[in-house]
Design a protein around this motif. Structure first.
Motif, PDB file in Angstrom:
ATOM      1  N   ILE A 164      -6.017  -1.619   0.656  1.00 51.91           N
ATOM      2  CA  ILE A 164      -5.736  -1.924   2.065  1.00 51.91           C
ATOM      3  C   ILE A 164      -6.997  -2.416   2.754  1.00 51.91           C
ATOM      4  N   THR A 198       0.825  -1.208   0.000  1.00 51.01           N
ATOM      5  CA  THR A 198       0.000   0.000   0.000  1.00 51.01           C
ATOM      6  C   THR A 198       0.853   1.248   0.000  1.00 51.01           C
ATOM      7  N   ALA A 207      -5.488  -1.335  -8.215  1.00 54.12           N
ATOM      8  CA  ALA A 207      -4.177  -1.405  -7.568  1.00 54.12           C
ATOM      9  C   ALA A 207      -3.072  -1.585  -8.595  1.00 54.12           C
ATOM     10  N   ALA A 235      -5.221   2.766  -3.425  1.00 53.02           N
ATOM     11  CA  ALA A 235      -4.518   2.192  -2.273  1.00 53.02           C
ATOM     12  C   ALA A 235      -5.490   1.943  -1.135  1.00 53.02           C
TER      13      ALA A 235
END
Lengths: 521, 115
Positions: free
Chosen positions: A183, A164, A249, A179
């Protein structure tokens, strides 16, 4: 001097994890003093890990499973006898068998090439990038080399937190949103993994994978723990019902990090195989779990490739194709698992498992290559939007060639490595159920169609009006090495399968090799 | 029994918050709830009826057969620390998102990101 060599020889397995960690903190300190020393230090620590991996590989392939306890190696101190006469294992051990060493070798090769690529990609944010990158690599080594369930949870969290941090190093506008999604999904799946580990600990009072494999039964609570672990690991691998985090991501990170992010999704697939085949290896209901994996694999393949066809951003496109290749691996392993207790195993089940694990190995190589070439496109023209880049093939003919090799490899065109693993998967899955194989071939055709469109948009066309930046020699070198690996593994698949993949599959289907670790240490 | 019901309620509330709430801070709080539930589950695994805490200094004389298991305490401490780091990271990401887009509603963010 001989003493140092023998220390390295016996402790190679812990040095693989520790050296990138030390390198991470040293890199953080040194970047404050002298920014030029940071890259050589990072490269040196990763090359050291790679050499220790080769040493460990020679040990594993000659003597079988290698295990080290983390504090003391005296066999009498590894277990205690409780007052009621039970034997309880009490130390955290690191275990390397053929499957772990396969993942470690591939991770070390991809990490060295990614760090070579990143020297010119990362020039401004050196203080933030290299420490996090080295911690991420050390976390990946920890996930594949540990033999203890709670240690596995800690390393999975190390991996997700450092990843992350890496996603937001460069792009401050779009990346925090991706991010955040990453996470949240990683946290929830890691907490669910911890919950499953807690259920197993509460029942059997042990966290050691080898010990638990001997004592676990298929009771109701064990089935719940297995289901929770299965779903949480499929969440982390990017399989279809929970694949939304993958394009975000992968698309917003810098390119060398994306090449390694693919490796981390495959690390969670490795943990899935460890849980299915080794931890629950003696008791799992193979037909049901196999069919669950096959159905999730089918969904992933199909959804991944069809949504990829409408993407406009090159990295998001490659990320969706990556999801569909994970579907291929799940299908092959599902077929192998579903027939593993029947006599058909020796006719096509073993080959399905070999195909699945070989596809994992190949996927690491060509996925890394594709993301690195996408990064090269970003480096030269500042964007990866396929509607805006045109005609880069005139100025970068070699990068166009590398992208074409990667595109043919992922679609399964001979003589590249994708074909070698996909033909194994097609043949064995056809013998199990022909419809699945037909869908797999259709997905490969759609993959090829998508990549040809991407290649045409990015590289062919009229000359670009602005002059693009030239890519540096180190970026070129890492892409060249990956391309050579793709072609070599494609031309000589027998060598790779016999030396690397078949021992890994033998360890997966015979959990007693792993369980005998306590008599080996 | 009450402990396991509490664990289930905490995890259920946490999952509900993460899935159905749109404010990013509420999602972070939801993940914290799930984490509290899992930590409570872990520490409750080590409890033995009428047991003492596993400390040898100045211990009562019948400590040796009546200790609460110490391993889940270590597991829970590790998990709490990991949860702290994750929460700090998530909150700093929310701060960055607010600085860029002046909104922390995930529905509006979705519209901004895709349009």
């Amino acid at each position: 001097m001989v003493d140092l060599l023998s220390v390295v020889w016996t402790n190679a397995i812990s040095l693989i994890i520790v050296i990138p960690l030390m390198g991470a903190f040293l890199t953080g300190l040194i970047s404050k003093l002298n920014k030029k020393l940071v890259f050589p230090l990072a490269l040196l620590s990763l090359l050291a890990s790679f050499s220790f991996t080769v040493i460990l590989a020679s040990q594993v392939y000659s003597t079988g499973v290698v295990a080290r306890a983390l504090e003391s190696n005296d066999p009498s101190k590894l277990t205690v006898i409780s007052p009621s006469g039970n034997v309880i294992p009490i130390r955290i051990i690191l275990v390397a068998d053929s499957m772990s060493i396969l993942m470690t070798l591939m991770a070390s090769i991809v990490s060295v090439l990614a760090v070579i690529y990143s020297r010119d990609f990362v020039k401004k944010k050196v203080t933030q990038f290299y420490p996090l990158f080295l911690i991420m690599i050390s976390g990946m080594y920890g996930v594949v080399l540990t033999g203890d369930l709670f240690n596995l949870f800690v390393f999975i969290e190390i991996l997700s937190i450092s990843t992350t941090g890496l996603i937001v190093t460069f792009d401050r506008k779009r990346a925090p949103d991706s991010a955040f999604k990453f996470i949240v999904i990683s946290s929830i799946s890691a907490l669910m993994i911890l919950f499953g580990i807690g259920i197993l600990y509460g029942q059997y009072d042990a966290l050691n994978i080898a010990f638990l494999a001997k004592v676990v039964r298929w009771s109701f609570l064990d089935k719940i723990a297995f289901a929770i672990l299965l779903v949480a690991l499929l969440m982390k691998a990017g399989a279809v019902p929970i694949h939304m985090w993958v394009p975000d991501a992968y698309g917003d990170t810098p390119a060398p990090v994306t090449a390694f992010l693919g490796a981390t999704s495959l690390a969670s697939l490795y943990v899935l195989f460890r849980v299915c085949f080794t931890l629950f290896g003696f008791v799992v209901n193979t037909l049901t779990v196999g069919w669950i994996l096959i159905i999730i694999g089918l969904l992933s393949m199909f959804v991944g490739v069809t949504v990829a066809l409408v993407q406009n951003d090159l990295k998001r496109f490659i990320a969706f194709q990556s999801i569909s290749q994970v579907g291929f691996m799940l299908i092959a392993v599902g077929v192998g698992l579903a027939v593993s207790n029947t006599p058909q195993f020796f006719s096509y089940g073993f080959r399905a498992l070999v195909g699945g694990v070989f596809h994992l190995l190949n996927h690491l190589i060509y996925d890394g290559l594709l993301f690195l070439t996408a990064g090269a496109i970003f480096y030269t023209s500042g964007t990866t939007d396929l509607r805006k880049v045109r005609g880069l093939g005139h100025k970068m003919p070699f990068v166009a060639l590398f992208f074409l090799v990667g595109a043919f490899a992922i679609s399964g065109i001979p003589p590249l490595n994708g074909f070698a693993s996909k033909i194994l998967i097609y043949e064995s899955v056809y013998a199990f159920n022909p419809i699945i194989s037909a869908i797999a071939i259709l997905v490969s055709i759609l993959t090829l169609a998508g990549f040809l469109r991407a290649f045409y948009s990015a590289f062919l066309g009229p000359n670009p009006t602005k002059k693009p930046k030239k890519i540096s020699k180190l970026m070129f070198l890492s892409m060249l090495i990956l391309t050579i690996l793709v072609i070599l593994v494609g031309l000589f698949p027998h060598f790779v399968v016999d030396v690397l993949v078949k021992p890994a599959v033998m360890v997966l289907i015979n959990p007693q090799f792993y369980v005998e670790v306590f008599s080996n240490v | 029994m009450l402990v396991y019901a509490t664990v289930m309620l905490l995890i259920a509330f946490g999952l509900y918050t993460v899935i159905f709430k749109k404010n990013l801070i509420k999602i972070v709080i939801g993940i914290n709830l799930i984490e509290c539930g899992v930590n409570l589950f872990l520490i409750s695994l080590g409890y033995i009826e009428g047991g003492y805490s596993p400390i040898y200094t100045l211990a009562p004389s019948d400590l040796w057969r009546n200790m609460v298991l110490p391993t889940p305490q270590a597991l829970t401490l590790t998990s709490i620390v990991i949860g702290l780091a994750t929460t700090a990271l998530m909150l700093s990401l929310v701060v960055m998102i607010y600085k860029n887009y002046k909104t922390i509603n995930s529905g509006e963010l979705g519209r901004i990101m895709s349009g």
